[in-house]
Design a protein around this motif. Structure first.
Motif, PDB file in Angstrom:
ATOM      1  N   LEU A 401       0.815  -1.259  -0.157  1.00 31.29           N
ATOM      2  CA  LEU A 401       0.062  -0.012   0.001  1.00 31.29           C
ATOM      3  C   LEU A 401       0.935   1.298  -0.024  1.00 31.29           C
ATOM      4  O   LEU A 401       0.772   2.329  -0.847  1.00 31.29           O
ATOM      5  CB  LEU A 401      -1.010  -0.189   1.329  1.00 31.29           C
ATOM      6  N   LEU A 402       1.866   1.134   0.663  1.00 31.67           N
ATOM      7  CA  LEU A 402       2.831   2.254   0.862  1.00 31.67           C
ATOM      8  C   LEU A 402       3.494   2.616  -0.411  1.00 31.67           C
ATOM      9  O   LEU A 402       3.681   3.842  -1.134  1.00 31.67           O
ATOM     10  CB  LEU A 402       3.945   2.159   2.035  1.00 31.67           C
ATOM     11  N   VAL A 403       3.884   1.480  -1.008  1.00 28.79           N
ATOM     12  CA  VAL A 403       4.716   1.389  -2.459  1.00 28.79           C
ATOM     13  C   VAL A 403       3.487   1.941  -3.623  1.00 28.79           C
ATOM     14  O   VAL A 403       3.945   3.044  -4.261  1.00 28.79           O
ATOM     15  CB  VAL A 403       5.078   0.124  -2.814  1.00 28.79           C
ATOM     16  N   CYS A 404       2.431   1.607  -3.347  1.00 33.83           N
ATOM     17  CA  CYS A 404       1.404   1.984  -4.528  1.00 33.83           C
ATOM     18  C   CYS A 404       1.150   3.558  -4.231  1.00 33.83           C
ATOM     19  O   CYS A 404       1.039   4.025  -5.238  1.00 33.83           O
ATOM     20  CB  CYS A 404       0.095   1.229  -4.027  1.00 33.83           C
ATOM     21  N   ALA A 405       0.885   4.029  -2.852  1.00 34.02           N
ATOM     22  CA  ALA A 405       0.651   5.240  -3.012  1.00 34.02           C
ATOM     23  C   ALA A 405       1.965   6.312  -3.168  1.00 34.02           C
ATOM     24  O   ALA A 405       1.616   7.141  -3.707  1.00 34.02           O
ATOM     25  CB  ALA A 405       0.414   5.679  -1.395  1.00 34.02           C
ATOM     26  N   ALA A 406       3.102   5.838  -3.021  1.00 37.04           N
ATOM     27  CA  ALA A 406       4.230   6.514  -3.571  1.00 37.04           C
ATOM     28  C   ALA A 406       4.315   6.505  -5.073  1.00 37.04           C
ATOM     29  O   ALA A 406       4.706   7.818  -5.540  1.00 37.04           O
ATOM     30  CB  ALA A 406       5.276   5.787  -2.751  1.00 37.04           C
ATOM     31  N   ILE A 407       4.019   5.504  -5.678  1.00 35.82           N
ATOM     32  CA  ILE A 407       4.061   5.470  -7.110  1.00 35.82           C
ATOM     33  C   ILE A 407       2.973   6.591  -7.890  1.00 35.82           C
ATOM     34  O   ILE A 407       3.089   7.310  -8.504  1.00 35.82           O
ATOM     35  CB  ILE A 407       3.682   4.034  -7.554  1.00 35.82           C
ATOM     36  N   TYR A 423       8.915   6.285   7.039  1.00 38.05           N
ATOM     37  CA  TYR A 423       8.335   5.072   7.155  1.00 38.05           C
ATOM     38  C   TYR A 423       9.058   4.032   7.563  1.00 38.05           C
ATOM     39  O   TYR A 423       9.167   2.783   7.239  1.00 38.05           O
ATOM     40  CB  TYR A 423       7.182   4.428   6.233  1.00 38.05           C
ATOM     41  N   LYS A 424      10.443   4.195   8.257  1.00 41.71           N
ATOM     42  CA  LYS A 424      11.346   3.508   8.262  1.00 41.71           C
ATOM     43  C   LYS A 424      10.829   2.214   9.497  1.00 41.71           C
ATOM     44  O   LYS A 424      10.273   2.491  10.260  1.00 41.71           O
ATOM     45  CB  LYS A 424      12.649   4.086   9.112  1.00 41.71           C
ATOM     46  N   PRO A 425      11.306   1.108   9.186  1.00 35.98           N
ATOM     47  CA  PRO A 425      12.302   0.333   8.210  1.00 35.98           C
ATOM     48  C   PRO A 425      11.354  -0.325   7.204  1.00 35.98           C
ATOM     49  O   PRO A 425      11.866  -1.346   6.586  1.00 35.98           O
ATOM     50  CB  PRO A 425      13.156  -0.437   9.111  1.00 35.98           C
ATOM     51  N   MET A 426      10.278   0.179   7.057  1.00 36.34           N
ATOM     52  CA  MET A 426       9.328  -0.393   6.037  1.00 36.34           C
ATOM     53  C   MET A 426       9.710  -0.619   4.485  1.00 36.34           C
ATOM     54  O   MET A 426       9.462  -1.965   3.971  1.00 36.34           O
ATOM     55  CB  MET A 426       7.748   0.121   6.174  1.00 36.34           C
ATOM     56  N   LEU A 427      10.504   0.563   3.933  1.00 34.81           N
ATOM     57  CA  LEU A 427      10.624   0.421   2.594  1.00 34.81           C
ATOM     58  C   LEU A 427      12.191   0.100   2.527  1.00 34.81           C
ATOM     59  O   LEU A 427      13.008   0.922   2.874  1.00 34.81           O
ATOM     60  CB  LEU A 427      10.162   1.855   1.878  1.00 34.81           C
ATOM     61  N   SER A 428      12.299  -0.779   1.450  1.00 33.04           N
ATOM     62  CA  SER A 428      13.889  -1.157   1.381  1.00 33.04           C
ATOM     63  C   SER A 428      14.278  -0.275   0.128  1.00 33.04           C
ATOM     64  O   SER A 428      13.629   0.213  -0.543  1.00 33.04           O
ATOM     65  CB  SER A 428      13.995  -2.614   1.093  1.00 33.04           C
ATOM     66  N   GLU A 429      15.725  -0.258   0.001  1.00 33.13           N
ATOM     67  CA  GLU A 429      16.446   0.370  -1.097  1.00 33.13           C
ATOM     68  C   GLU A 429      15.753  -0.324  -2.559  1.00 33.13           C
ATOM     69  O   GLU A 429      15.566   0.623  -3.232  1.00 33.13           O
ATOM     70  CB  GLU A 429      17.837   0.189  -1.111  1.00 33.13           C
TER      71      GLU A 429
END
Length: 509
Positions: A401-407, A423-429
């Motif tokens: 959901l976080l990745v989708c909202a960021a896209i 949103y550390k540490p949810m999103l990796s490099e």
């Protein structure tokens, strides 16, 4: 179509709740009001297992209060149900008669199996999960169900819940080692009678209802989880055991200060989690998943869609519902952007990580990328991000959901890094790189309908000589606006994809 409103009143053992759902003129559903009153009905029974007249009067008063709220909202239909506390009362017929006579509302007394069925419907319509066990620990009963291929297979209702167990084993909410053993033994005796509960170990145990939601909130506060939703939140068995002992050892005054724990659960949380852990161990579950939906949601779907209450595709339903709640986003434009971005994705899929997942995320992001304009067009991307992570987009994990909202709200790598930091540490490099790739691809699709006229009817896409050739096979007009936008984006696109996008008009081969 005018708005339609449905009120659901749930007379539970621990609390009595009202939720009012509205169907908007655009066909979307949303909750427009709600109210909750702590009741502790299981505690009110006298020695004969009956409710005294004082308790009945309080119930009547509360339900009339909820009826007034419904009347203020011009609610067309009110559905009121009662569960274990009234089901188990020796004077339940009189209680129901009195409530109906003094409120004018018929009350449905749900059986344990019906309660489990509605709880399952609420859960399965808010999560994309195929197989598992479902548990709902109420105040006076606990329902456990097994589902396979998103279909309820078997269910049982046990005559104990967090309020009744507190009353029996944990007066004042404190549970000694001896009392804990006795409580676990009591639960075990009931579970042992149901052979089917032990035949499918290794499945997740999904929890609906207040006890499991409270566990989720306390766990999130304990590990300083940066995301606010509890729906579809996984917890390991070991983490629950650690948290349980932490809560159990705290006296009530200290426990009431535990972040994430509401005041009306301070004494019943420990016996509630004790029930949960015991059943988890006995059925051999893999992990817990918290579900924010439940009985009331199930009742809504069963009332609103009586023919087909179970959703086949949870994600598509919730995305379309959210889009319909924000009709300011131009529908033809978002449909065109969605169509173009999926064509681009199909051509470039070999260059992304997890192409199937990436396609799903960019599909959702492209449909919702303009919903922020319903708050304000300027900076709509920021509003889109906020709306997406704070709305019910079911069927995605928190990271997805976080990745989708960021896209959907992509504006450049720096902003993605800011989101990742928040949103550390949810999103990796790798997630950050995915967002940059897919966000840029979405920006290209938006550029290809910059005039918002859907001028491109058909697009042929091919990669040749370090370029991404976009040939408009059918187009209205010269596409000069679109070409300018594509050219402006070319530098950023090349950085991320290693290709220069070039838009060719139909007359240019």
């Amino acid at each position: 179509m005018t708005e339609q409103r449905i009120g659901i009143i749930d007379i539970g053992s621990n609390s009595i709740r009202l939720v009012i759902y509205e169907r908007t003129s655009g066909g979307a559903h949303r909750v427009i009001d709600g109210s909750k009153r702590a009741a502790r009905l299981s505690d009110q029974l006298d020695d004969d297992g009956a409710f005294p007249s004082r308790t009945i009067d309080e119930l009547v008063d509360m339900i009339n209060h909820f009826r007034l709220i419904c009347a203020h909202h011009r609610t067309g239909l009110i559905r009121a149900v009662a569960t274990a506390a009234i089901r188990n009362a020796s004077n339940r017929t009189e209680v129901l008669h009195q409530i109906e006579a003094k409120t004018g509302l018929p009350i449905e007394l749900l059986s344990g199996e019906e309660e489990a069925g509605y709880g399952f419907l609420g859960m399965i319509n808010s999560m994309d999960i195929q197989n598992g066990f479902l548990i709902d620990i109420g105040g006076g009963s606990t329902e456990v169900s097994l589902f396979k291929d998103r279909t309820l297979v078997q269910a049982v209702s046990f005559p104990f819940g967090c309020v009744s167990m507190t009353r029996r084993f944990a007066k004042g909410g404190l549970l000694s080692d001896q009392q804990l053993r006795e409580l676990e033994q009591h639960v075990t005796e009931y579970v042992e009678r149901e052979d089917w509960l032990k035949t499918t170990p290794g499945l997740p145990l999904i929890g609906v209802g207040g006890t499991v939601r409270a566990l989720g909130k306390v766990h999130q506060a304990h590990i300083k989880y940066p995301f606010e939703s509890t729906n579809n939140y996984p917890i390991l068995g070991q983490s629950t055991d650690v948290l349980f002992e932490l809560l159990r050892k705290e006296p009530l005054d200290k426990r009431s200060k535990m972040p994430g724990l509401s005041k009306d659960r301070v004494d019943i949380i420990v016996p509630g989690i004790a029930i949960l852990r015991t059943i988890y161990r006995l059925i051999g579950s893999s992990h817990y998943i918290v579900c924010a939906a439940g009985l009331r949601d199930g009742l809504f779907y069963a009332t609103r869609f009586p023919e087909r209450p179970r959703l086949d595709d949870v994600l598509t339903y919730s995305v379309n519902n959210l889009a319909a709640l924000h009709p300011e986003a131009p529908m033809q434009h978002t449909s065109q952007v969605n169509r173009i971005v999926l064509s681009l994705m199909d051509t470039l899929q070999s260059q992304v990580r997890n192409p199937g997942q990436a396609r799903q995320l960019i599909d959702v992001a492209s449909i919702l990328h303009r919903i922020g304009a319903s708050i304000d067009y300027y900076d709509y991307r920021k509003h889109t991000f906020y709306l997406m992570i704070n709305s019910h987009i079911n069927g995605l994990s928190h990271v997805e959901l976080l990745v989708c909202a960021a896209i959907a709200s992509f504006k450049g790598k720096n902003r993605v890094k800011q989101i990742a930091a928040a949103y550390k540490p949810m999103l990796s490099e790798e997630d950050v790189n995915d967002v940059c790739k897919l966000g840029t691809l979405l920006q290209l699709a938006i550029a290809l309908d910059r005039s918002e006229t859907q001028a491109i009817g058909k697009l042929h896409i091919e990669i040749a000589g370090g370029k991404l050739h976009l040939r408009a096979i059918r187009a209205d007009g010269m596409l000069s606006v679109e070409r300018k936008e594509v050219d402006a984006l070319a530098g950023d696109f090349k950085k991320v994809w290693g290709l220069i996008p070039v838009l060719h008009s139909p007359d240019h081969r």
